[in-house]
Write a protein that holds these residues in place. Structure first.
Motif, PDB file in Angstrom:
ATOM      1  N   LEU A 185       0.860  -1.185   0.000  1.00  0.00           N
ATOM      2  CA  LEU A 185       0.000   0.000   0.000  1.00  0.00           C
ATOM      3  C   LEU A 185       0.891   1.228   0.000  1.00  0.00           C
ATOM      4  CD1 LEU A 185      -2.696  -0.895   2.678  1.00  0.00           C
ATOM      5  CD2 LEU A 185      -2.949  -0.879   0.216  1.00  0.00           C
ATOM      6  N   VAL A 186       0.692   2.100  -0.959  1.00  0.00           N
ATOM      7  CA  VAL A 186       1.515   3.307  -1.062  1.00  0.00           C
ATOM      8  C   VAL A 186       0.657   4.520  -0.714  1.00  0.00           C
ATOM      9  CG1 VAL A 186       2.952   4.735  -2.553  1.00  0.00           C
ATOM     10  CG2 VAL A 186       2.956   2.238  -2.832  1.00  0.00           C
ATOM     11  N   PHE A 187       1.024   5.172   0.392  1.00  0.00           N
ATOM     12  CA  PHE A 187       0.308   6.351   0.863  1.00  0.00           C
ATOM     13  C   PHE A 187       1.059   7.612   0.452  1.00  0.00           C
ATOM     14  CE2 PHE A 187      -0.978   2.950   3.685  1.00  0.00           C
ATOM     15  CZ  PHE A 187      -2.349   3.113   3.742  1.00  0.00           C
ATOM     16  N   SER A 188       0.340   8.737   0.431  1.00  0.00           N
ATOM     17  CA  SER A 188       0.946   9.998   0.003  1.00  0.00           C
ATOM     18  C   SER A 188       0.681  11.110   1.007  1.00  0.00           C
ATOM     19  CB  SER A 188       0.393  10.382  -1.369  1.00  0.00           C
ATOM     20  OG  SER A 188      -1.014  10.469  -1.324  1.00  0.00           O
ATOM     21  N   HIS A 243     -10.653   7.702   4.421  1.00  0.00           N
ATOM     22  CA  HIS A 243     -11.613   6.629   4.182  1.00  0.00           C
ATOM     23  C   HIS A 243     -11.047   5.585   3.226  1.00  0.00           C
ATOM     24  CE1 HIS A 243     -14.292   9.961   5.463  1.00  0.00           C
ATOM     25  NE2 HIS A 243     -14.784   8.985   6.205  1.00  0.00           N
ATOM     26  N   GLU A 244     -10.455   6.027   2.147  1.00  0.00           N
ATOM     27  CA  GLU A 244      -9.926   5.073   1.172  1.00  0.00           C
ATOM     28  C   GLU A 244      -8.785   4.252   1.756  1.00  0.00           C
ATOM     29  OE1 GLU A 244      -9.482   5.999  -2.878  1.00  0.00           O
ATOM     30  OE2 GLU A 244     -11.033   7.536  -2.842  1.00  0.00           O
ATOM     31  N   GLY A 245      -7.913   4.889   2.523  1.00  0.00           N
ATOM     32  CA  GLY A 245      -6.821   4.155   3.155  1.00  0.00           C
ATOM     33  C   GLY A 245      -7.322   3.144   4.168  1.00  0.00           C
ATOM     34  N   ALA A 246      -8.261   3.575   5.008  1.00  0.00           N
ATOM     35  CA  ALA A 246      -8.790   2.684   6.054  1.00  0.00           C
ATOM     36  C   ALA A 246      -9.605   1.546   5.452  1.00  0.00           C
ATOM     37  CB  ALA A 246      -9.643   3.482   7.031  1.00  0.00           C
ATOM     38  N   TYR A 247     -10.441   1.841   4.461  1.00  0.00           N
ATOM     39  CA  TYR A 247     -11.245   0.786   3.832  1.00  0.00           C
ATOM     40  C   TYR A 247     -10.361  -0.229   3.123  1.00  0.00           C
ATOM     41  CZ  TYR A 247     -15.389   3.720   4.553  1.00  0.00           C
ATOM     42  OH  TYR A 247     -16.393   4.473   5.095  1.00  0.00           O
ATOM     43  N   TRP A 287      -7.569  14.273   2.480  1.00  0.00           N
ATOM     44  CA  TRP A 287      -8.112  14.250   1.122  1.00  0.00           C
ATOM     45  C   TRP A 287      -7.454  15.280   0.210  1.00  0.00           C
ATOM     46  CZ3 TRP A 287     -10.413  11.680  -2.458  1.00  0.00           C
ATOM     47  CH2 TRP A 287     -11.056  12.318  -3.497  1.00  0.00           C
ATOM     48  N   TRP A 288      -7.241  16.501   0.668  1.00  0.00           N
ATOM     49  CA  TRP A 288      -6.742  17.561  -0.205  1.00  0.00           C
ATOM     50  C   TRP A 288      -5.234  17.559  -0.380  1.00  0.00           C
ATOM     51  CZ3 TRP A 288      -9.993  19.605  -3.350  1.00  0.00           C
ATOM     52  CH2 TRP A 288     -11.332  19.708  -2.995  1.00  0.00           C
ATOM     53  N   ASP A 289      -4.482  16.954   0.534  1.00  0.00           N
ATOM     54  CA  ASP A 289      -3.027  17.012   0.405  1.00  0.00           C
ATOM     55  C   ASP A 289      -2.342  15.667   0.632  1.00  0.00           C
ATOM     56  OD1 ASP A 289      -3.504  16.828   3.111  1.00  0.00           O
ATOM     57  OD2 ASP A 289      -2.448  18.651   3.661  1.00  0.00           O
ATOM     58  N   PHE A 324      -2.587   2.155  -4.572  1.00  0.00           N
ATOM     59  CA  PHE A 324      -2.433   3.565  -4.219  1.00  0.00           C
ATOM     60  C   PHE A 324      -3.809   4.085  -3.803  1.00  0.00           C
ATOM     61  CE2 PHE A 324       1.802   4.316  -5.910  1.00  0.00           C
ATOM     62  CZ  PHE A 324       1.955   3.247  -6.793  1.00  0.00           C
ATOM     63  N   PRO A 325      -4.145   4.066  -2.497  1.00  0.00           N
ATOM     64  CA  PRO A 325      -5.453   4.605  -2.091  1.00  0.00           C
ATOM     65  C   PRO A 325      -5.571   6.067  -2.504  1.00  0.00           C
ATOM     66  CG  PRO A 325      -4.432   3.401  -0.298  1.00  0.00           C
ATOM     67  CD  PRO A 325      -3.393   3.551  -1.363  1.00  0.00           C
TER      68      PRO A 325
END
Length: 139
Positions: free
Chosen positions: A39-42, A53-57, A46-48, A129-130
């Motif tokens: 899982l690649v987070f950024s 929600h997408e990461g947790a789901y 939501w805005w930055d 990539f969530p």
């Protein structure tokens, strides 16, 4: 009246107990036990960064279906930091994407955040990539 509610509750429970827990993951699609996912987070937000929600789901459904996953984020500064109330960038504030992304795992346990530069795609079956604006802005 009470007897009707009880009977209705028992009928509803009987119907629901025959249904899969999640309509999306029924049958053979629900067992991902041998699947390794990166899982690649950024960032976080939501805005930055990555949408919470997408990461947790994503983590929930991977865990629920038995997939093994590791979390990664770049160890560098975000493009900018957003004020989520005003939907405008803060001026003069910097945040590290890896530190912000660590909010998803609370910085502890097996699910620690790893530097994206250490990701070896040969060790994973999939990379996710969530969503969120950080995917476009930061990655």
């Amino acid at each position: 009246m009470l007897a009707t509610r009880t009977l209705l509750s028992k009928q509803t429970l009987a119907v629901l107990s025959r249904q899969p827990a999640c309509f999306v993951h029924q049958g053979e699609y629900g067992n991902w036990g041998n699947t390794n996912v990166a899982l690649v987070f950024s960032g976080c937000g939501w805005w930055d960064g990555t949408d919470v929600h997408e990461g947790a789901y994503t983590m929930y459904h991977l865990s629920r279906n038995g997939a093994r996953f590791q979390m990664f984020a770049p160890n560098q500064q975000q493009m900018h930091v957003m004020d989520h109330m005003k939907k405008q960038p803060f001026s003069g504030e910097n945040r590290n994407m890896m530190i912000e992304s660590a909010r998803f795992n609370h910085g502890q346990g097996k699910r620690q955040m790893h530097d994206l530069s250490t990701l070896d795609v040969n060790n994973f079956d999939a990379v996710i990539f969530p969503g969120g604006h950080g995917v476009v802005k930061n990655l």
